[in-house]
Design an enzyme around this catalytic site. Structure first.
Site, PDB file in Angstrom:
ATOM      1  N   CYS A   1       0.893  -0.948   0.178  1.00  0.00           N
ATOM      2  CA  CYS A   1      -0.014  -0.281  -0.273  1.00  0.00           C
ATOM      3  C   CYS A   1       0.746   0.952   0.194  1.00  0.00           C
ATOM      4  O   CYS A   1       0.079   2.198  -0.536  1.00  0.00           O
ATOM      5  CB  CYS A   1      -1.070   0.018   1.111  1.00  0.00           C
ATOM      6  SG  CYS A   1      -1.933  -1.193   1.608  1.00  0.00           S
TER       7      CYS A   1
ATOM      8  N   HIS B   1      -3.640   7.307   3.185  1.00  0.00           N
ATOM      9  CA  HIS B   1      -4.073   5.703   2.789  1.00  0.00           C
ATOM     10  C   HIS B   1      -5.314   5.397   3.033  1.00  0.00           C
ATOM     11  O   HIS B   1      -5.903   5.749   4.028  1.00  0.00           O
ATOM     12  CB  HIS B   1      -2.687   4.974   2.889  1.00  0.00           C
ATOM     13  CG  HIS B   1      -3.152   3.803   2.768  1.00  0.00           C
ATOM     14  ND1 HIS B   1      -3.939   2.891   1.392  1.00  0.00           N
ATOM     15  CD2 HIS B   1      -3.498   1.985   3.410  1.00  0.00           C
ATOM     16  CE1 HIS B   1      -3.976   1.740   1.881  1.00  0.00           C
ATOM     17  NE2 HIS B   1      -3.573   1.432   2.583  1.00  0.00           N
TER      18      HIS B   1
ATOM     19  N   ASN C   1     -10.113   0.071  -0.132  1.00  0.00           N
ATOM     20  CA  ASN C   1      -8.544   0.229  -0.534  1.00  0.00           C
ATOM     21  C   ASN C   1      -8.072  -0.411  -1.307  1.00  0.00           C
ATOM     22  O   ASN C   1      -8.765  -1.892  -1.574  1.00  0.00           O
ATOM     23  CB  ASN C   1      -8.183  -1.231   0.965  1.00  0.00           C
ATOM     24  CG  ASN C   1      -6.887  -1.005   1.421  1.00  0.00           C
ATOM     25  OD1 ASN C   1      -5.694  -0.460   0.174  1.00  0.00           O
ATOM     26  ND2 ASN C   1      -6.633  -1.345   2.121  1.00  0.00           N
TER      27      ASN C   1
HETATM   28  O1  UT7 Z   1      -4.049  -1.522   3.120  1.00  0.00           O
HETATM   29  C1  UT7 Z   1      -3.700  -2.356   4.117  1.00  0.00           C
HETATM   30  C2  UT7 Z   1      -4.870  -3.680   4.628  1.00  0.00           C
HETATM   31  N1  UT7 Z   1      -5.071  -3.768   6.036  1.00  0.00           N
HETATM   32  C3  UT7 Z   1      -5.799  -2.807   6.902  1.00  0.00           C
HETATM   33  O2  UT7 Z   1      -6.388  -1.797   6.994  1.00  0.00           O
HETATM   34  C4  UT7 Z   1      -6.699  -3.510   8.264  1.00  0.00           C
HETATM   35  C5  UT7 Z   1      -6.764  -2.782   9.230  1.00  0.00           C
HETATM   36  N2  UT7 Z   1      -7.952  -3.182   9.976  1.00  0.00           N
HETATM   37  C6  UT7 Z   1      -9.321  -3.261  10.004  1.00  0.00           C
HETATM   38  O3  UT7 Z   1      -9.769  -2.316   8.795  1.00  0.00           O
HETATM   39  C7  UT7 Z   1     -10.054  -3.909  10.906  1.00  0.00           C
HETATM   40  O4  UT7 Z   1      -9.639  -4.660  11.437  1.00  0.00           O
HETATM   41  C8  UT7 Z   1     -11.466  -5.261  10.051  1.00  0.00           C
HETATM   42  C9  UT7 Z   1     -12.113  -4.595   9.397  1.00  0.00           C
HETATM   43  C10 UT7 Z   1     -10.250  -6.170   9.032  1.00  0.00           C
HETATM   44  C11 UT7 Z   1     -11.950  -5.946  11.575  1.00  0.00           C
HETATM   45  O5  UT7 Z   1     -12.627  -5.270  12.012  1.00  0.00           O
HETATM   46  P1  UT7 Z   1     -12.947  -5.402  13.871  1.00  0.00           P
HETATM   47  O6  UT7 Z   1     -13.961  -4.457  14.103  1.00  0.00           O
HETATM   48  O7  UT7 Z   1     -11.161  -5.872  13.983  1.00  0.00           O
HETATM   49  O8  UT7 Z   1     -13.360  -7.017  13.779  1.00  0.00           O
HETATM   50  P2  UT7 Z   1     -12.336  -7.787  14.170  1.00  0.00           P
HETATM   51  O9  UT7 Z   1     -11.546  -8.337  13.704  1.00  0.00           O
HETATM   52  O10 UT7 Z   1     -13.283  -7.915  15.439  1.00  0.00           O
HETATM   53  O11 UT7 Z   1     -13.398  -9.002  13.434  1.00  0.00           O
HETATM   54  C12 UT7 Z   1     -15.097  -8.895  14.813  1.00  0.00           C
HETATM   55  C13 UT7 Z   1     -16.540 -10.465  13.844  1.00  0.00           C
HETATM   56  C14 UT7 Z   1     -15.374 -11.890  13.983  1.00  0.00           C
HETATM   57  O12 UT7 Z   1     -17.006 -12.535  14.670  1.00  0.00           O
HETATM   58  P3  UT7 Z   1     -16.584 -13.464  16.054  1.00  0.00           P
HETATM   59  O13 UT7 Z   1     -15.306 -13.885  15.796  1.00  0.00           O
HETATM   60  O14 UT7 Z   1     -16.508 -11.980  17.079  1.00  0.00           O
HETATM   61  O15 UT7 Z   1     -18.024 -13.917  16.189  1.00  0.00           O
HETATM   62  C15 UT7 Z   1     -15.477 -11.696  12.252  1.00  0.00           C
HETATM   63  O16 UT7 Z   1     -15.463 -13.123  11.788  1.00  0.00           O
HETATM   64  O17 UT7 Z   1     -16.182 -10.074  12.691  1.00  0.00           O
HETATM   65  C16 UT7 Z   1     -16.216 -11.252  11.993  1.00  0.00           C
HETATM   66  N3  UT7 Z   1     -16.427 -10.794  10.748  1.00  0.00           N
HETATM   67  C17 UT7 Z   1     -16.931 -10.037   9.482  1.00  0.00           C
HETATM   68  N4  UT7 Z   1     -18.550 -10.499   9.919  1.00  0.00           N
HETATM   69  C18 UT7 Z   1     -19.850  -9.799   8.517  1.00  0.00           C
HETATM   70  C19 UT7 Z   1     -15.052 -10.377  10.256  1.00  0.00           C
HETATM   71  N5  UT7 Z   1     -15.586 -10.111   8.806  1.00  0.00           N
HETATM   72  C20 UT7 Z   1     -16.816 -10.027   8.761  1.00  0.00           C
HETATM   73  C21 UT7 Z   1     -17.722  -9.996   7.328  1.00  0.00           C
HETATM   74  N6  UT7 Z   1     -18.454  -9.777   7.643  1.00  0.00           N
HETATM   75  N7  UT7 Z   1     -17.540  -9.092   6.630  1.00  0.00           N
END
Ligand code: UT7
Length: 358
Positions: free
Chosen positions: A111, A249, A279
Site C-alpha cells: 500500500c 491511505h 482500499n
Molecule cells: O492497507 C492495509 C490493509 N489492512 C487494513 O487496513 C486492515 C486494518 N484492520 C481493519 O480495518 C479492521 O480490523 C477490520 C475491518 C479488518 C476488522 O474490523 P474489527 O472491528 O477489527 O473486527 P474483528 O476482527 O474484531 O471481527 C469481529 C467479528 C468476527 O466475528 P466473531 O468472532 O466476533 O463472532 C469476524 O468473524 O466480525 C466477523 N467478520 C465479519 N462479519 C461479517 C469478519 N469479517 C466479516 C464480514 N462480515 N465481512
C-alpha cells in the site's frame, strides 16, 4: 537546491462497481457490518489488465502537466499486483505512453508503494540525477483475492493513480518524508501460494490465500502513521495548524478517524473517499490527491500531509507544499477498453474457484 514539483496528476477507476449488497450474494456478510467496521460502501472491479489502468492514469497525469512523455527520464510504479513478473509493469507503461527515454522500475512495498516512489523520485530529482519523473501507484487486487475470505475480501478494490514530478527552483513538492517498516509484524498481512517460496514447496501454488490480522494491522497503522506524521511536521518546523489537508491511505474510515485524533487534526481536514473505492492499496493516495484537486480542496501554497501504511508492515508520511497551479493544463481522452460486464460477472470465475473450495 532543486525541488520536485507535482505538475500533473491523474486517476483511473474501472467502471464496474461492486456494492456491499453484491458481496452478500455470495458471502456471509452484511452492508451493516462492512459499513460500520470500515466505512466502505462499494469498490471497483477491473475488467482488463492492471497496466491498462496504469497507462490511462499516466496519460491523464501527463496531460495535466502538458508534458511530452519522451521528456520523462524515470517511471516508478508502486504495485504488488503487476501484469507479470517479467517484463515489469513500468516497462509496459513506458512503451505504451511513448516514454522512450525513461528508466522504468516497479516498487513493491504494497500500500505504501506510491509514497515510497514519490520519496525516491523526489530525492533523485534533488540530487540532479533525474529531472522529470512519473510516479504511479495502483492495484488490481480483485484478481489476487481469495473470495471465500470475508474478513479480507470486503476491504479492497481496484484503481490506479499517477503524478508527474519535475525539477523546480521553487521550494515546493515533497519537502519532508519519513518512511519505514515494522518487519517484525510482516506476517500480519500475508498473501500465500504466490511466489517462489510457495512454488518450490506446495502443490497449492496459485491457490491464493490471505493471512490477515486485521486488529494488529489497525493498531500498528494508527501508531506508525501518527509517529511518521509527527516526524515530518517536526522536520519542517510546522504544526498541524499549518496543514491544509491530509490525504491519507484509505483503508478504513475508523483508522482515519483514529489518526486524526492522534495527530490532533480536525476531521474536516482529512480527505476521505474510502466509501467509494475501498482500499486500493498503492492506488489510494494518488487517486485521493487527484480527487482533492478536482474538488478544489487544495490551493496554491497549501501544505498537504500524506500518511500511509501497508503490508511489510511498511509505513510512511510526507508533506507536500503545493505549487502555483492547481488546475490541469490539458485533459487526456485516454480511456480503458470498453466493458459490458457487471462487477459480479467479471468476478464470477474467481468466486466459483474460491467458494467451491472454501
Ligand atoms: O492497507 C492495509 C490493509 N489492512 C487494513 O487496513 C486492515 C486494518 N484492520 C481493519 O480495518 C479492521 O480490523 C477490520 C475491518 C479488518 C476488522 O474490523 P474489527 O472491528 O477489527 O473486527 P474483528 O476482527 O474484531 O471481527 C469481529 C467479528 C468476527 O466475528 P466473531 O468472532 O466476533 O463472532 C469476524 O468473524 O466480525 C466477523 N467478520 C465479519 N462479519 C461479517 C469478519 N469479517 C466479516 C464480514 N462480515 N465481512
Amino acid at each position: 537546491m532543486q525541488h520536485a514539483e507535482i505538475t500533473g496528476w491523474g486517476k483511473c477507476l474501472p467502471p464496474a462497481v461492486l456494492s456491499n449488497d453484491d458481496l452478500t450474494t455470495f458471502m456471509d456478510t452484511t452492508d451493516e457490518w462492512i459499513t460500520s467496521r470500515t466505512g466502505i460502501k462499494e469498490r471497483r472491479i477491473c475488467h482488463c489488465n492492471f497496466s491498462d489502468m496504469a497507462i490511462v492514469a499516466a496519460k491523464r497525469a501527463l496531460a495535466a502537466a502538458d508534458l511530452d512523455p519522451a521528456e520523462l527520464d524515470l517511471i516508478l510504479l508502486g504495485s504488488l499486483t503487476n501484469d507479470s513478473y517479467c517484463p515489469n509493469t513500468a516497462s509496459i507503461v513506458q512503451d505504451a505512453i511513448g516514454a522512450t527515454n525513461a528508466a522504468s522500475i516497479d516498487i513493491n512495498s504494497a500500500c505504501t508503494g506510491f509514497l515510497y516512489g514519490l520519496h525516491i523520485g523526489t530525492n533523485l530529482i534533488r540530487t540532479g540525477a533525474h529531472k522529470k519523473v512519473l510516479v504511479l501507484g495502483g492495484e488490481f487486487i480483485s484478481h489476487y483475492m481469495n473470495w471465500s475470505l470475508r474478513d479480507v475480501a470486503v476491504l479492497f478494490g481496484d484503481a490506479c493513480g499517477a503524478v508527474v514530478i519535475e525539477s523546480s527552483d521553487q521550494e515546493v513538492g515533497l519537502l519532508a518524508a519519513k518512511i519505514g517498516c515494522d518487519a517484525d509484524a510482516k506476517y500480519a498481512i500475508q498473501i500465500t501460494n504466490l511466489g517462489s517460496a510457495y512454488s518450490r514447496l506446495s502443490e497449492e501454488f496459485l491457490y491464493i490465500g490471505w493471512n490477515f490480522d486485521g486488529r494488529e494491522v489497525f493498531k500498528r497503522a494508527v501508531k506508525c502513521m501518527s509517529l511518521a506524521c509527527a516526524d515530518v511536521l517536526d522536520q519542517l518546523g510546522l504544526s498541524v495548524d499549518d496543514i491544509s489537508l491530509v490525504v491519507p491511505h484509505q483503508a478504513n474510515k475508523r483508522i482515519l478517524d483514529a489518526l486524526a485524533r492522534r495527530v490532533g487534526i480536525a476531521e474536516e481536514k482529512v480527505f476521505v473517499n474510502v466509501h467509494k473505492y475501498g482500499n486500493t492499496s498503492a492506488g489510494t493516495i494518488p487517486v485521493a490527491l487527484t480527487e482533492a484537486l478536482e474538488e478544489d480542496r487544495i490551493k496554491p501554497g497549501d501544505h498537504v500531509l500524506f500518511a500511509t501504511f501497508g503490508a511489510g508492515l511498511t509505513w510512511g508520511a510526507g508533506i507536500v507544499r503545493w505549487g502555483d497551479r492547481v488546475n490541469p493544463l490539458k485533459q487526456s481522452d485516454a480511456e480503458l477498453p470498453p466493458n459490458d460486464k457487471t462487477a459480479l460477472e467479471i468476478l464470477e470465475p474467481h468466486i466459483k474457484r474460491y467458494t467451491a473450495r472454501g
